[in-house]
Design a protein around this motif. Structure first.
Motif, PDB file in Angstrom:
ATOM      1  N   ALA A 191       0.980  -1.063  -0.175  1.00  0.00           N
ATOM      2  CA  ALA A 191      -0.072  -0.015  -0.003  1.00  0.00           C
ATOM      3  C   ALA A 191       0.769   1.249   0.022  1.00  0.00           C
ATOM      4  CB  ALA A 191      -0.997  -0.053   1.150  1.00  0.00           C
ATOM      5  N   GLY A 192       2.117   1.384   0.332  1.00  0.00           N
ATOM      6  CA  GLY A 192       2.771   2.353   0.608  1.00  0.00           C
ATOM      7  C   GLY A 192       3.977   2.394  -0.438  1.00  0.00           C
ATOM      8  N   THR A 193       4.163   1.434  -1.229  1.00  0.00           N
ATOM      9  CA  THR A 193       5.604   1.400  -2.266  1.00  0.00           C
ATOM     10  C   THR A 193       5.063   1.080  -3.532  1.00  0.00           C
ATOM     11  OG1 THR A 193       6.607   0.687  -0.367  1.00  0.00           O
ATOM     12  CG2 THR A 193       7.692   0.540  -2.590  1.00  0.00           C
ATOM     13  N   VAL A 194       5.628   1.659  -4.776  1.00  0.00           N
ATOM     14  CA  VAL A 194       5.632   1.356  -6.095  1.00  0.00           C
ATOM     15  C   VAL A 194       6.411   0.859  -6.464  1.00  0.00           C
ATOM     16  CG1 VAL A 194       5.060   2.321  -8.224  1.00  0.00           C
ATOM     17  CG2 VAL A 194       3.439   2.778  -6.607  1.00  0.00           C
ATOM     18  N   ILE A 195       6.787  -0.111  -7.561  1.00  0.00           N
ATOM     19  CA  ILE A 195       8.090  -0.367  -8.146  1.00  0.00           C
ATOM     20  C   ILE A 195       7.834  -0.315  -9.553  1.00  0.00           C
ATOM     21  CG2 ILE A 195       7.409  -3.053  -8.362  1.00  0.00           C
ATOM     22  CD1 ILE A 195      10.680  -3.415  -7.792  1.00  0.00           C
ATOM     23  N   ALA A 196       8.993   0.351 -10.262  1.00  0.00           N
ATOM     24  CA  ALA A 196       8.838   0.620 -11.556  1.00  0.00           C
ATOM     25  C   ALA A 196      10.317   0.393 -12.129  1.00  0.00           C
ATOM     26  CB  ALA A 196       8.517   2.241 -11.938  1.00  0.00           C
ATOM     27  N   THR A 197      10.353   0.353 -13.577  1.00  0.00           N
ATOM     28  CA  THR A 197      11.616   0.152 -14.251  1.00  0.00           C
ATOM     29  C   THR A 197      12.041   1.194 -15.249  1.00  0.00           C
ATOM     30  OG1 THR A 197      10.632  -1.396 -15.978  1.00  0.00           O
ATOM     31  CG2 THR A 197      11.208  -2.601 -13.917  1.00  0.00           C
ATOM     32  N   THR A 198      13.131   1.059 -15.364  1.00  0.00           N
ATOM     33  CA  THR A 198      13.893   2.081 -16.727  1.00  0.00           C
ATOM     34  C   THR A 198      14.908   1.253 -17.247  1.00  0.00           C
ATOM     35  OG1 THR A 198      15.341   3.048 -15.263  1.00  0.00           O
ATOM     36  CG2 THR A 198      13.407   4.296 -15.265  1.00  0.00           C
ATOM     37  N   GLY A 199      14.901   1.536 -18.628  1.00  0.00           N
ATOM     38  CA  GLY A 199      16.074   1.264 -19.312  1.00  0.00           C
ATOM     39  C   GLY A 199      15.918  -0.283 -19.987  1.00  0.00           C
ATOM     40  N   VAL A 200      14.772  -0.946 -19.720  1.00  0.00           N
ATOM     41  CA  VAL A 200      14.438  -2.254 -20.139  1.00  0.00           C
ATOM     42  C   VAL A 200      13.852  -2.073 -21.700  1.00  0.00           C
ATOM     43  CG1 VAL A 200      13.068  -4.330 -19.910  1.00  0.00           C
ATOM     44  CG2 VAL A 200      14.080  -3.185 -18.007  1.00  0.00           C
ATOM     45  N   LEU A 201      13.002  -1.266 -21.806  1.00  0.00           N
ATOM     46  CA  LEU A 201      12.207  -0.910 -22.960  1.00  0.00           C
ATOM     47  C   LEU A 201      12.354   0.283 -23.682  1.00  0.00           C
ATOM     48  CD1 LEU A 201       8.784  -2.314 -21.896  1.00  0.00           C
ATOM     49  CD2 LEU A 201      10.634  -3.752 -23.116  1.00  0.00           C
ATOM     50  N   TYR A 202      12.582   1.274 -22.708  1.00  0.00           N
ATOM     51  CA  TYR A 202      12.851   2.649 -23.257  1.00  0.00           C
ATOM     52  C   TYR A 202      14.202   3.236 -22.709  1.00  0.00           C
ATOM     53  CZ  TYR A 202       7.795   2.753 -24.240  1.00  0.00           C
ATOM     54  OH  TYR A 202       6.757   2.326 -24.895  1.00  0.00           O
ATOM     55  N   GLY A 203      14.716   4.180 -23.519  1.00  0.00           N
ATOM     56  CA  GLY A 203      16.234   4.852 -23.099  1.00  0.00           C
ATOM     57  C   GLY A 203      17.235   3.944 -23.337  1.00  0.00           C
ATOM     58  N   ASP A 204      18.528   4.538 -23.204  1.00  0.00           N
ATOM     59  CA  ASP A 204      19.663   3.949 -23.401  1.00  0.00           C
ATOM     60  C   ASP A 204      20.663   3.641 -22.323  1.00  0.00           C
ATOM     61  OD1 ASP A 204      19.306   4.464 -26.250  1.00  0.00           O
ATOM     62  OD2 ASP A 204      20.102   6.652 -26.130  1.00  0.00           O
ATOM     63  N   GLU A 205      20.050   3.956 -21.085  1.00  0.00           N
ATOM     64  CA  GLU A 205      20.517   3.453 -19.815  1.00  0.00           C
ATOM     65  C   GLU A 205      20.476   1.974 -19.467  1.00  0.00           C
ATOM     66  OE1 GLU A 205      19.548   5.925 -16.682  1.00  0.00           O
ATOM     67  OE2 GLU A 205      20.363   7.902 -17.952  1.00  0.00           O
ATOM     68  N   ASP A 206      21.316   1.516 -18.809  1.00  0.00           N
ATOM     69  CA  ASP A 206      21.364   0.001 -18.347  1.00  0.00           C
ATOM     70  C   ASP A 206      19.798  -0.029 -17.331  1.00  0.00           C
ATOM     71  OD1 ASP A 206      23.590  -0.547 -19.222  1.00  0.00           O
ATOM     72  OD2 ASP A 206      24.934  -0.332 -17.515  1.00  0.00           O
ATOM     73  N   PRO A 207      19.413  -1.234 -17.663  1.00  0.00           N
ATOM     74  CA  PRO A 207      18.049  -1.624 -16.817  1.00  0.00           C
ATOM     75  C   PRO A 207      18.259  -1.194 -15.351  1.00  0.00           C
ATOM     76  CG  PRO A 207      18.349  -3.330 -18.432  1.00  0.00           C
ATOM     77  CD  PRO A 207      19.816  -2.333 -18.314  1.00  0.00           C
ATOM     78  N   ARG A 208      17.229  -0.553 -14.786  1.00  0.00           N
ATOM     79  CA  ARG A 208      17.251  -0.283 -13.194  1.00  0.00           C
ATOM     80  C   ARG A 208      15.919  -0.640 -12.855  1.00  0.00           C
ATOM     81  NH1 ARG A 208      20.758   4.818 -11.735  1.00  0.00           N
ATOM     82  NH2 ARG A 208      20.627   3.879  -9.696  1.00  0.00           N
ATOM     83  N   HIS A 209      15.562  -0.853 -11.442  1.00  0.00           N
ATOM     84  CA  HIS A 209      14.450  -1.129 -10.913  1.00  0.00           C
ATOM     85  C   HIS A 209      14.193   0.042  -9.762  1.00  0.00           C
ATOM     86  CE1 HIS A 209      14.423  -5.366 -12.072  1.00  0.00           C
ATOM     87  NE2 HIS A 209      14.368  -4.869 -12.735  1.00  0.00           N
ATOM     88  N   TRP A 210      13.250   0.565  -9.297  1.00  0.00           N
ATOM     89  CA  TRP A 210      13.008   1.834  -8.720  1.00  0.00           C
ATOM     90  C   TRP A 210      11.949   1.583  -7.758  1.00  0.00           C
ATOM     91  CZ3 TRP A 210      16.789   5.682  -9.213  1.00  0.00           C
ATOM     92  CH2 TRP A 210      17.547   5.843 -10.365  1.00  0.00           C
ATOM     93  N   LEU A 211      12.074   2.257  -6.468  1.00  0.00           N
ATOM     94  CA  LEU A 211      11.164   1.955  -5.600  1.00  0.00           C
ATOM     95  C   LEU A 211      10.593   3.567  -5.348  1.00  0.00           C
ATOM     96  CD1 LEU A 211      12.121  -0.476  -2.975  1.00  0.00           C
ATOM     97  CD2 LEU A 211      10.510  -0.842  -4.900  1.00  0.00           C
ATOM     98  N   LEU A 212       9.218   3.707  -5.435  1.00  0.00           N
ATOM     99  CA  LEU A 212       8.634   5.040  -5.285  1.00  0.00           C
ATOM    100  C   LEU A 212       7.781   4.920  -4.183  1.00  0.00           C
ATOM    101  CD1 LEU A 212       7.467   5.447  -8.903  1.00  0.00           C
ATOM    102  CD2 LEU A 212       9.824   5.799  -8.092  1.00  0.00           C
ATOM    103  N   ALA A 213       7.426   6.218  -3.646  1.00  0.00           N
ATOM    104  CA  ALA A 213       6.398   6.284  -2.621  1.00  0.00           C
ATOM    105  C   ALA A 213       5.041   6.315  -3.247  1.00  0.00           C
ATOM    106  CB  ALA A 213       6.584   7.598  -1.707  1.00  0.00           C
ATOM    107  N   ALA A 214       4.151   5.619  -2.624  1.00  0.00           N
ATOM    108  CA  ALA A 214       3.160   5.356  -3.133  1.00  0.00           C
ATOM    109  C   ALA A 214       1.984   6.381  -3.451  1.00  0.00           C
ATOM    110  CB  ALA A 214       2.184   4.048  -2.673  1.00  0.00           C
ATOM    111  N   ARG A 215       1.888   7.384  -2.553  1.00  0.00           N
ATOM    112  CA  ARG A 215       1.242   8.538  -2.449  1.00  0.00           C
ATOM    113  C   ARG A 215       1.439   9.366  -3.221  1.00  0.00           C
ATOM    114  NH1 ARG A 215      -3.155   7.850   1.056  1.00  0.00           N
ATOM    115  NH2 ARG A 215      -2.973   6.357   2.622  1.00  0.00           N
ATOM    116  N   THR A 216       2.787   9.764  -3.144  1.00  0.00           N
ATOM    117  CA  THR A 216       3.373  10.840  -4.012  1.00  0.00           C
ATOM    118  C   THR A 216       4.084  10.463  -5.393  1.00  0.00           C
ATOM    119  OG1 THR A 216       5.341  10.603  -2.663  1.00  0.00           O
ATOM    120  CG2 THR A 216       3.735  12.063  -1.698  1.00  0.00           C
ATOM    121  N   LEU A 217       4.645   9.172  -5.560  1.00  0.00           N
ATOM    122  CA  LEU A 217       5.580   8.776  -6.422  1.00  0.00           C
ATOM    123  C   LEU A 217       6.830   9.446  -6.421  1.00  0.00           C
ATOM    124  CD1 LEU A 217       3.003   8.371  -9.373  1.00  0.00           C
ATOM    125  CD2 LEU A 217       3.595   6.811  -7.696  1.00  0.00           C
TER     126      LEU A 217
END
Length: 339
Positions: free
Chosen positions: A272-298
């Motif tokens: 309920a308090g945490t979102v996970i999202a990814t970058t670099g897997v499908l978009y962008g030129d950077e290496d793939p990374r996984h990120w944790l975000l605050a669920a209410r504010t992102l």
């Protein structure tokens, strides 16, 4: 800032990648979590807890009704006694013994106009376009995105016999494919329709026991539906081309937005308090990374650091404090939490 992950368990599961980056994982209001694993011409259903406890044999196996048709997906009843498949010309409910319980016929998803069908058998026509199905969390309804005679429809069916209870015309939809998510409130169902380069449509509907109503959010959104909040507070989307991740109220109002990075089309609630999202897997030129975000504010809390080195690929959050990844090389499905 790095946030360290802890491995909860791993299991070898050939073909298990689709459990992470496909729409073959179902979480129910009662807390049950099933992995729907398409294997050959069968749908294998695993209880996720049993799978990671070492029980690699599926709890149920449903034979797929149309060998060779691998689109449209399936949904399994909460009690696990039947599965519903989305076909090219029909929606079909199947028992574990392979017997057809009922079938709901509709127009063909094949893109060629006025192409012929001979007989009543399910034929595989040209094209990859497809709809989707979802059994409601109480097991009483089947929501089916199907092709109608004049336009696409979202049909509400009685799960016992396939009888049509309502149909919602989707006049603006020209689907390449779709997926559905049930809301934890037990009332609403979400439908996300992908139309390729023409964008994404997003709908929320409800069934009050007598009639279905639908809210079309397309006028303000071109977004992919990613998840629903465990505490009933809204839903998560990613912009069609990854410009941002947004949290919405059920009416579509944007509550929070994260646009600091180019986001992949996978994200969801770890809890309920945490979102996970990814970058670099499908978009962008950077290496793939996984990120944790605050669920209410992102707000970005940090990137995930895995023991043993980076973990590539997409993620599948489970809303219980954990998430899944898949190692294609070793054919391994892994479950993680924050250390």
């Amino acid at each position: 800032m790095s946030i360290h992950a802890r491995l909860l368990g791993s299991v070898r599961l050939p073909g298990g990648r689709a459990l992470v980056d496909g729409n073959v994982y179902e979480s129910r209001r009662d807390g049950s979590r099933r992995a729907l694993h398409f294997h050959g011409d069968d749908l294998e259903v695993h209880d996720l807890e049993d799978l990671f406890a070492g029980e690699t044999a599926p709890e149920t196996v449903f034979p797929m009704p149309w060998p060779g048709w691998d689109r449209g997906g399936a949904s399994v009843s909460p009690d696990g006694t039947f599965a519903v498949f989305s076909g090219q010309r029909a929606v079909r409910a199947v028992g574990a013994d392979g017997a057809t319980l009922w079938e709901y016929r509709h127009s063909c998803w094949g893109p060629e106009l006025d192409h012929e069908h001979t007989g009543d058998e399910q034929q595989l026509c040209e094209g990859y376009e497809h709809g989707s199905v979802r059994v409601s969390d109480d097991g009483l309804l089947v929501w089916a995105h199907v092709m109608g005679d004049e336009c696409e429809m979202w049909a509400v069916l009685d799960a016992r016999d396939g009888r049509e209870l309502a149909r919602l015309p989707l006049d603006d939809s020209f689907a390449a494919g779709s997926h559905q998510l049930s809301h934890p409130d037990g009332v609403h169902m979400g439908l996300c329709v992908g139309m390729g380069q023409d964008g994404v449509l997003l709908y929320w509907a409800r069934w009050d026991g007598e009639r279905a109503t639908v809210r079309d959010l397309d006028e303000s959104l071109d977004r992919i539906l990613m998840g629903v909040h465990p505490a009933h507070e809204g839903f998560l989307t990613v912009e069609h081309y990854g410009a941002d991740v947004s949290l919405h109220a059920l009416d579509g109002t944007v509550v929070a937005e994260q646009s600091e990075l180019a986001w992949d089309y996978t994200a969801g609630f770890v809890d309920a308090g945490t979102v996970i999202a990814t970058t670099g897997v499908l978009y962008g030129d950077e290496d793939p990374r996984h990120w944790l975000l605050a669920a209410r504010t992102l707000e970005i809390r940090g990137s995930v650091a895995y023991p043993g080195g980076p973990v590539d690929g997409l993620v599948r959050p489970l809303r219980d404090g954990s998430w899944l990844t898949y190692d294609e090389k070793n054919e391994t499905l892994s479950r993680w939490t924050v250390r």
